[in-house]
Design a protein around this motif. Structure first.
Motif, PDB file in Angstrom:
ATOM      1  N   TRP A 275       0.831  -1.207   0.000  1.00 40.68           N
ATOM      2  CA  TRP A 275       0.000   0.000   0.000  1.00 40.68           C
ATOM      3  C   TRP A 275       0.870   1.265   0.000  1.00 40.68           C
ATOM      4  CZ3 TRP A 275       1.360   2.713   4.266  1.00 40.68           C
ATOM      5  CH2 TRP A 275       1.923   1.969   5.317  1.00 40.68           C
ATOM      6  N   VAL A 276       0.290   2.355  -0.515  1.00 41.54           N
ATOM      7  CA  VAL A 276       0.993   3.652  -0.524  1.00 41.54           C
ATOM      8  C   VAL A 276      -0.029   4.738  -0.184  1.00 41.54           C
ATOM      9  CG1 VAL A 276       2.297   5.321  -1.914  1.00 41.54           C
ATOM     10  CG2 VAL A 276       2.581   2.878  -2.345  1.00 41.54           C
ATOM     11  N   ARG A 277       0.352   5.657   0.693  1.00 40.27           N
ATOM     12  CA  ARG A 277      -0.547   6.767   1.017  1.00 40.27           C
ATOM     13  C   ARG A 277       0.190   8.086   0.802  1.00 40.27           C
ATOM     14  NH1 ARG A 277      -2.482  10.280   4.654  1.00 40.27           N
ATOM     15  NH2 ARG A 277      -4.753  10.428   4.752  1.00 40.27           N
ATOM     16  N   VAL A 278      -0.427   8.954   0.000  1.00 40.53           N
ATOM     17  CA  VAL A 278       0.191  10.256  -0.302  1.00 40.53           C
ATOM     18  C   VAL A 278      -0.479  11.322   0.550  1.00 40.53           C
ATOM     19  CG1 VAL A 278       0.674  11.940  -2.138  1.00 40.53           C
ATOM     20  CG2 VAL A 278       0.504   9.494  -2.688  1.00 40.53           C
ATOM     21  N   ASP A 279       0.347  12.165   1.167  1.00 39.32           N
ATOM     22  CA  ASP A 279      -0.204  13.356   1.834  1.00 39.32           C
ATOM     23  C   ASP A 279       0.225  14.557   0.989  1.00 39.32           C
ATOM     24  OD1 ASP A 279      -0.667  15.630   3.371  1.00 39.32           O
ATOM     25  OD2 ASP A 279      -0.392  14.532   5.258  1.00 39.32           O
ATOM     26  N   PRO A 280      -0.661  14.999   0.094  1.00 39.06           N
ATOM     27  CA  PRO A 280      -0.237  16.056  -0.837  1.00 39.06           C
ATOM     28  C   PRO A 280       0.045  17.372  -0.128  1.00 39.06           C
ATOM     29  CG  PRO A 280      -2.552  15.445  -1.203  1.00 39.06           C
ATOM     30  CD  PRO A 280      -2.041  14.545  -0.135  1.00 39.06           C
ATOM     31  N   GLY A 281      -0.647  17.617   0.977  1.00 39.11           N
ATOM     32  CA  GLY A 281      -0.429  18.868   1.719  1.00 39.11           C
ATOM     33  C   GLY A 281       0.979  18.926   2.292  1.00 39.11           C
ATOM     34  N   LYS A 282       1.364  17.849   2.939  1.00 45.18           N
ATOM     35  CA  LYS A 282       2.707  17.822   3.568  1.00 45.18           C
ATOM     36  C   LYS A 282       3.779  17.378   2.583  1.00 45.18           C
ATOM     37  CE  LYS A 282       1.336  16.687   8.280  1.00 45.18           C
ATOM     38  NZ  LYS A 282       1.095  15.531   9.137  1.00 45.18           N
ATOM     39  N   ARG A 283       3.367  16.949   1.404  1.00 45.39           N
ATOM     40  CA  ARG A 283       4.288  16.377   0.409  1.00 45.39           C
ATOM     41  C   ARG A 283       5.095  15.227   1.008  1.00 45.39           C
ATOM     42  NH1 ARG A 283       6.898  21.506  -2.706  1.00 45.39           N
ATOM     43  NH2 ARG A 283       5.111  22.020  -3.988  1.00 45.39           N
ATOM     44  N   THR A 284       4.355  14.323   1.635  1.00 51.35           N
ATOM     45  CA  THR A 284       5.014  13.114   2.148  1.00 51.35           C
ATOM     46  C   THR A 284       4.315  11.883   1.575  1.00 51.35           C
ATOM     47  OG1 THR A 284       3.603  13.054   4.109  1.00 51.35           O
ATOM     48  CG2 THR A 284       5.738  14.160   4.332  1.00 51.35           C
ATOM     49  N   ILE A 285       5.060  10.790   1.579  1.00 53.95           N
ATOM     50  CA  ILE A 285       4.521   9.532   1.059  1.00 53.95           C
ATOM     51  C   ILE A 285       4.847   8.420   2.031  1.00 53.95           C
ATOM     52  CG2 ILE A 285       4.749   7.832  -0.811  1.00 53.95           C
ATOM     53  CD1 ILE A 285       4.887  10.188  -2.684  1.00 53.95           C
TER      54      ILE A 285
ATOM     55  N   PHE B  65       7.603   2.988   5.376  1.00 48.19           N
ATOM     56  CA  PHE B  65       8.630   4.013   5.112  1.00 48.19           C
ATOM     57  C   PHE B  65       7.909   5.334   4.859  1.00 48.19           C
ATOM     58  CE2 PHE B  65      10.526   0.031   3.721  1.00 48.19           C
ATOM     59  CZ  PHE B  65      11.867   0.134   4.066  1.00 48.19           C
ATOM     60  N   LEU B  66       8.353   6.399   5.525  1.00 47.20           N
ATOM     61  CA  LEU B  66       7.778   7.729   5.276  1.00 47.20           C
ATOM     62  C   LEU B  66       8.829   8.569   4.544  1.00 47.20           C
ATOM     63  CD1 LEU B  66       5.416   9.774   5.808  1.00 47.20           C
ATOM     64  CD2 LEU B  66       6.697  10.499   7.843  1.00 47.20           C
ATOM     65  N   TYR B  67       8.444   9.084   3.360  1.00 45.76           N
ATOM     66  CA  TYR B  67       9.383   9.838   2.531  1.00 45.76           C
ATOM     67  C   TYR B  67       8.941  11.275   2.336  1.00 45.76           C
ATOM     68  CZ  TYR B  67      10.810   5.173   0.929  1.00 45.76           C
ATOM     69  OH  TYR B  67      11.246   3.871   0.859  1.00 45.76           O
ATOM     70  N   LYS B  68       9.942  12.129   2.144  1.00 50.20           N
ATOM     71  CA  LYS B  68       9.689  13.470   1.624  1.00 50.20           C
ATOM     72  C   LYS B  68       9.571  13.328   0.105  1.00 50.20           C
ATOM     73  CE  LYS B  68      13.220  16.417   1.310  1.00 50.20           C
ATOM     74  NZ  LYS B  68      14.332  17.144   1.882  1.00 50.20           N
ATOM     75  N   ALA B  69       8.525  13.940  -0.470  1.00 47.47           N
ATOM     76  CA  ALA B  69       8.359  13.871  -1.928  1.00 47.47           C
ATOM     77  C   ALA B  69       8.691  15.220  -2.543  1.00 47.47           C
ATOM     78  CB  ALA B  69       6.931  13.463  -2.265  1.00 47.47           C
ATOM     79  N   HIS B  70       8.985  15.209  -3.836  1.00 47.42           N
ATOM     80  CA  HIS B  70       9.387  16.427  -4.548  1.00 47.42           C
ATOM     81  C   HIS B  70       8.391  16.720  -5.664  1.00 47.42           C
ATOM     82  CE1 HIS B  70      13.434  16.518  -2.683  1.00 47.42           C
ATOM     83  NE2 HIS B  70      13.155  15.242  -2.515  1.00 47.42           N
ATOM     84  N   PRO B  71       8.179  18.005  -5.958  1.00 44.66           N
ATOM     85  CA  PRO B  71       7.231  18.346  -7.024  1.00 44.66           C
ATOM     86  C   PRO B  71       7.847  18.108  -8.405  1.00 44.66           C
ATOM     87  CG  PRO B  71       8.140  20.340  -6.048  1.00 44.66           C
ATOM     88  CD  PRO B  71       8.735  19.192  -5.287  1.00 44.66           C
ATOM     89  N   ILE B  72       7.918  16.854  -8.782  1.00 46.46           N
ATOM     90  CA  ILE B  72       8.479  16.477 -10.093  1.00 46.46           C
ATOM     91  C   ILE B  72       7.427  15.647 -10.834  1.00 46.46           C
ATOM     92  CG2 ILE B  72      10.219  15.023 -11.231  1.00 46.46           C
ATOM     93  CD1 ILE B  72      12.150  15.917  -8.959  1.00 46.46           C
ATOM     94  N   HIS B  73       7.025  16.123 -11.984  1.00 47.83           N
ATOM     95  CA  HIS B  73       5.971  15.455 -12.744  1.00 47.83           C
ATOM     96  C   HIS B  73       6.513  14.890 -14.061  1.00 47.83           C
ATOM     97  CE1 HIS B  73       2.530  15.112 -15.484  1.00 47.83           C
ATOM     98  NE2 HIS B  73       1.809  14.876 -14.397  1.00 47.83           N
ATOM     99  N   THR B  74       7.120  15.781 -14.865  1.00 49.44           N
ATOM    100  CA  THR B  74       7.632  15.369 -16.170  1.00 49.44           C
ATOM    101  C   THR B  74       9.093  15.779 -16.276  1.00 49.44           C
ATOM    102  OG1 THR B  74       5.436  15.592 -17.138  1.00 49.44           O
ATOM    103  CG2 THR B  74       7.295  15.638 -18.671  1.00 49.44           C
ATOM    104  N   ASN B  75       9.926  14.827 -16.613  1.00 48.89           N
ATOM    105  CA  ASN B  75      11.353  15.121 -16.802  1.00 48.89           C
ATOM    106  C   ASN B  75      11.632  15.283 -18.293  1.00 48.89           C
ATOM    107  OD1 ASN B  75      12.166  14.421 -13.947  1.00 48.89           O
ATOM    108  ND2 ASN B  75      11.337  12.454 -14.610  1.00 48.89           N
TER     109      ASN B  75
END
Ligand SMILES: Cc1cc2nc3c(=O)[nH]c(=O)nc-3n(C[C@H](O)[C@H](O)[C@H](O)COP(=O)(O)OP(=O)(O)OC[C@H]3O[C@@H](n4cnc5c(N)ncnc54)[C@H](O)[C@@H]3O)c2cc1C
Length: 459
Positions: free
Chosen positions: A95-105, A200-210
């Protein structure tokens, strides 16, 4: 002794399934990514939650069973599976849960990177990971994590905020910068030595298209390309990543027919800065030398992350050797060209992954990863579907590595190692080994978790 009654006690404590020799699913369940690895565990417990993991750890300890932890099963040394012991298989905990507000996964301990990429991309986010999306979040993170975003965002461990774990004594703990900080330090590179990570709790980055993909050059130009690359990449802006490779062009689309089965060299680029600047960034690269093939362009992050998946499905023979590298001098370039020219099979390859940029801003002792001052993680990879070619691919990788090892920094990235003995593990952790050994003594004094690049508990 494992008798039916003892096994029944484990089974009754699990919500997930228990697979044993003789079961129809046994052979598929014990198989790992590298088909060279054939181990026969006594029990495979497919855990569905933390309670299952606690049950398994307590059972293995009480029964004095060897225990391995299986995340994505990608480890080339096959460290997710053991002989005659219990496999704690996390493959149902994806499972994966995204917190878009905090930008964590937050990802389950058995998630694959494709699961994370898929969930994160819907929110325009990405976590730095490896280059094949079927790799497990678990093993890759706990060893460090190198990929297309390393120069821009650091290693995967540099983006790890917390873990939930089951320790060898069955306790469930959270480790982060404030809570169990010594354990949090140890898991950021120390592998599966300290317990079973259930989340695992990660910091996510605003990266969509490279703006990314491979640029290939003829093998005759390899020395010149590598000499240019070695100075270019270390000075490049950190939002530009590019790993150097020797490869054989696959005989199918999107590759043009005239290049099929040709041995070439190339750079797999990933520019993760603003797209409108991308053409400008690549202009001097393209102008310097026109590549024989240029597949670099805008690509959504999950598509880049899974670009090489079809080439490298599970079930191939796989043997690799690795080292960290601080510089690539002209003698090393000549040796690279020699062995690059001798790639033994279509899928065999050599990669030089940059580990500078943001990853190099972290101090050598801030995490167990002791080579922050190195510039590349180098890996010689022998791969082939045919078991008959096992020796051929292994010998090439070994010979190539032996020739280049004197030009290396010493240790290797733990996730690019086979089972190579205690000295190699110590060389990899360098001055951080003693601190890891102390953490091991505190959290796993009897070395229950030893099917890994093992850190011996301090005396
Ligand atoms: C095709 C391929 C491509 C790769 N590309 C990259 C890359 O680009 N970048 C990179 O950094 N690495 C890469 N790797 C290496 C990869 O990081 C390692 O093989 C890693 O061990 C795989 O993790 P896994 O969970 O899939 O493996 P597994 O075999 O399941 O486990 C590997 C080790 O990690 C431990 N482990 C796994 N999950 C957990 C958990 N939840 N808790 C505690 N311990 C756990 C296991 O006990 C075992 O010791 C690649 C490997 C392959 C085969």
């Amino acid at each position: 002794m494992l008798n039916d009654a003892v096994v029944a006690t484990l089974e009754s404590g699990l919500r997930g399934e228990l697979i044993q020799p003789g079961d129809a699913k046994y052979d598929a369940a014990r198989a790992v990514y590298n088909a060279m690895i054939q181990r026969r565990p006594s029990l495979i417990a497919r855990c569905v939650d933390v309670a299952d993991v606690i049950t398994c750890v307590n059972f293995a300890r009480a029964q004095k069973l060897p225990v391995s932890i299986r995340g994505g099963g990608h480890n080339a040394a096959g460290l997710g599976v053991c002989d005659d012991g219990l496999v704690i298989d996390l493959s149902l905990m994806r499972w994966v849960r995204v917190d878009p507000g905090k930008r964590t996964i937050l990802a389950g301990g058995g998630a694959l990177w494709g699961d994370v990429d898929h969930a994160a991309h819907a929110f325009g986010l990405a976590v730095p990971a490896g280059i094949i999306s079927t790799t497990g979040v678990g093993g890759l993170t706990l060893g460090g994590g190198i990929g297309h975003l390393t120069r821009q965002c650091g290693l995967t461990i540099d983006n790890l905020l917390a873990v939930d774990m089951v320790l060898a004594d069955g306790r469930f703990v959270t480790a982060n910068a404030k809570e169990n900080a010594d354990l949090f330090w140890a898991v950021r590179g120390g592998g599966g030595n300290f317990g079973v990570v259930t989340a695992f709790l990660y910091k996510a980055h605003p990266i969509h298209t490279n703006y990314a993909g491979p640029m290939l050059y003829p093998l005759e130009d390899a020395a010149e390309v590598l000499r240019w690359y070695r100075t270019f990449i270390v000075k490049a802006p950190k939002d530009l990543n590019g790993f150097f490779a020797f490869l054989t062009v696959p005989p199918g689309p999107p590759f043009p027919a005239h290049l099929h089965n040709k041995k070439m060299c190339g750079i797999v680029w990933c520019y993760s800065g603003p797209l409108k600047k991308a053409e400008k960034v690549f202009k001097p690269i393209r102008k310097r030398k026109t590549p024989a093939l240029d597949l670099v362009g805008p690509i959504p992050h999950p598509a880049l992350q899974s670009m090489f998946d079809p080439l490298y499905p599970p079930g191939h023979q796989w043997y690799w050797k690795a080292d960290f590298v601080r510089e690539i001098n002209d003698d090393a370039v000549a040796l690279h060209v020699k062995y690059g020219t001798e790639l033994p099979t279509m899928l065999s390859t050599m990669h030089l992954y940059p580990i500078d940029g943001t990853a190099a801003r972290v101090k050598n002792n801030a995490t167990p990863w002791a080579y922050r001052d190195a510039k590349w993680a180098m890996v010689m990879v022998g791969v082939d579907p045919d078991p008959a070619n096992k020796e051929k691919i292994s010998a090439w990788a070994r010979d190539y590595w032996t020739a280049l090892h004197p030009y290396s920094a010493g240790g290797a990235y733990v996730n690019f190692m086979m089972e190579e003995g205690d000295d190699r593990v110590r060389a990899t952790y360098g001055k951080n080994y003693e601190r890891l050994a102390k953490a091991k003594k505190k959290y796993d004094p009897s070395n229950l978790f030893r099917v890994n690049q093992n850190i011996r508990p301090a005396k």
